[in-house]
Design a protein around this motif. Sequence first.
Motif, PDB file in Angstrom:
ATOM      1  N   MET A 145       0.845  -1.188   0.000  1.00  0.00           N
ATOM      2  CA  MET A 145       0.000   0.000   0.000  1.00  0.00           C
ATOM      3  C   MET A 145       0.881   1.240   0.000  1.00  0.00           C
ATOM      4  O   MET A 145       1.855   1.322   0.734  1.00  0.00           O
ATOM      5  N   GLN A 146       0.544   2.222  -0.842  1.00  0.00           N
ATOM      6  CA  GLN A 146       1.322   3.448  -0.932  1.00  0.00           C
ATOM      7  C   GLN A 146       0.436   4.621  -0.523  1.00  0.00           C
ATOM      8  O   GLN A 146      -0.660   4.808  -1.048  1.00  0.00           O
ATOM      9  N   LEU A 147       0.884   5.411   0.437  1.00  0.00           N
ATOM     10  CA  LEU A 147       0.136   6.567   0.908  1.00  0.00           C
ATOM     11  C   LEU A 147       0.798   7.830   0.384  1.00  0.00           C
ATOM     12  O   LEU A 147       2.001   8.035   0.562  1.00  0.00           O
ATOM     13  N   TYR A 148       0.006   8.665  -0.278  1.00  0.00           N
ATOM     14  CA  TYR A 148       0.549   9.889  -0.848  1.00  0.00           C
ATOM     15  C   TYR A 148       0.206  11.062   0.060  1.00  0.00           C
ATOM     16  O   TYR A 148      -0.943  11.271   0.437  1.00  0.00           O
ATOM     17  N   ILE A 149       1.223  11.850   0.388  1.00  0.00           N
ATOM     18  CA  ILE A 149       1.058  12.999   1.257  1.00  0.00           C
ATOM     19  C   ILE A 149       1.160  14.259   0.418  1.00  0.00           C
ATOM     20  O   ILE A 149       2.066  14.399  -0.404  1.00  0.00           O
ATOM     21  N   TYR A 150       0.230  15.186   0.625  1.00  0.00           N
ATOM     22  CA  TYR A 150       0.289  16.445  -0.116  1.00  0.00           C
ATOM     23  C   TYR A 150       0.014  17.606   0.821  1.00  0.00           C
ATOM     24  O   TYR A 150      -0.643  17.462   1.851  1.00  0.00           O
ATOM     25  N   ARG A 151       0.541  18.749   0.443  1.00  0.00           N
ATOM     26  CA  ARG A 151       0.361  19.950   1.244  1.00  0.00           C
ATOM     27  C   ARG A 151      -1.086  20.425   1.169  1.00  0.00           C
ATOM     28  O   ARG A 151      -1.746  20.276   0.143  1.00  0.00           O
TER      29      ARG A 151
ATOM     30  N   TYR B 234      10.621  -2.286  -3.524  1.00  0.00           N
ATOM     31  CA  TYR B 234       9.544  -2.610  -2.582  1.00  0.00           C
ATOM     32  C   TYR B 234       8.789  -3.889  -2.956  1.00  0.00           C
ATOM     33  O   TYR B 234       7.774  -4.217  -2.337  1.00  0.00           O
ATOM     34  N   GLY B 235       9.262  -4.576  -3.953  1.00  0.00           N
ATOM     35  CA  GLY B 235       8.658  -5.848  -4.315  1.00  0.00           C
ATOM     36  C   GLY B 235       7.263  -5.722  -4.887  1.00  0.00           C
ATOM     37  O   GLY B 235       6.409  -6.604  -4.685  1.00  0.00           O
ATOM     38  N   VAL B 236       7.021  -4.660  -5.628  1.00  0.00           N
ATOM     39  CA  VAL B 236       5.699  -4.423  -6.226  1.00  0.00           C
ATOM     40  C   VAL B 236       5.735  -4.820  -7.695  1.00  0.00           C
ATOM     41  O   VAL B 236       6.610  -4.362  -8.446  1.00  0.00           O
ATOM     42  N   SER B 237       4.800  -5.649  -8.100  1.00  0.00           N
ATOM     43  CA  SER B 237       4.707  -6.024  -9.506  1.00  0.00           C
ATOM     44  C   SER B 237       4.239  -4.822 -10.322  1.00  0.00           C
ATOM     45  O   SER B 237       3.214  -4.210 -10.004  1.00  0.00           O
TER      46      SER B 237
ATOM     47  N   PHE C 268       7.114   6.582  -7.601  1.00  0.00           N
ATOM     48  CA  PHE C 268       6.742   5.221  -7.217  1.00  0.00           C
ATOM     49  C   PHE C 268       6.693   4.283  -8.423  1.00  0.00           C
ATOM     50  O   PHE C 268       7.034   3.099  -8.305  1.00  0.00           O
ATOM     51  N   LEU C 269       6.285   4.801  -9.578  1.00  0.00           N
ATOM     52  CA  LEU C 269       6.120   3.957 -10.757  1.00  0.00           C
ATOM     53  C   LEU C 269       7.414   3.722 -11.528  1.00  0.00           C
ATOM     54  O   LEU C 269       7.389   3.107 -12.589  1.00  0.00           O
TER      55      LEU C 269
END
Length: 260
Positions: free
Chosen positions: A1-7, A37-40, A28-29
């Motif tokens: 799971m990837q969490l994106y933080i923005y201002r 991170y072992g993401v397919s 991330f891509l």
Amino acid sequence: MQLYIYRLTPKYHFPVQFEDVYNDLRWFLSKNVLEKYGVSPERVCVSGNSAGGNLAAAATQQLFDDPDIKIKPKIQAFIYNALQSLDLDSPSYRENSHMAVLSKSLMVRFWSEYFTTDRALEKAMLSNQHVPAESSHLFKFVNWSSLLPERCRKGHVHTNPTYGSSELFQKYPGFLDVRAAPLLADDNRLRGLPLTYVLTCQYDVLRDDGLMYVTRLQNAGVQVTHNHVEDRFHGALSLLDLKIYQRLIDQYINWLKENL
């Protein structure tokens, strides 16, 4: 799971939030990061709810338009997301204008503060008189009289927009930018988007944004799974009602498992 933080607003305004999320996604891509991170690379989903859903939809559109991004998300998923600030007088805004969780006035405040702390924009948005006549061609993308199912149009009359002055748009052009309002994307931009999941709630001012996006994506040839919840309101994915929460979460997770 990837969490994106923005201002956040009101300290920061568009396009800062979009750029924060988009830059995170670009990072991330990349092949190296996914491998780390072992993401397919074939099993990536971009998802978000409410304001996060707005950013997820806008960022995904941009990703599929960006030739430098070689790895694209396989699917996208949106939970009662805000998709346009062009027409704030759709049936769902009318019917749910005083809903406690997310009223029309509160949503208009959120929209205006996304672009500026100038209350003049908020006032114009609240009366739905903020779009200049020279941008009238954009209304076809949010014309709920043709994009909503008949059951949602029933009892409502679509009126021609009352145009505002060009001054606000010249100061704050972001509210008509496709990166802030993904529903303003033309069909060519939508056509290449991936398999999509959309959750909408009947008693939500943002209901029609989601419904219109479902229709426009389907018209562009995108396969869409639409989960419409008749007896819920904005924020249904909360612990206020554990049974409803669990049901909606299960439906969402099952869709992810089936399609990733």
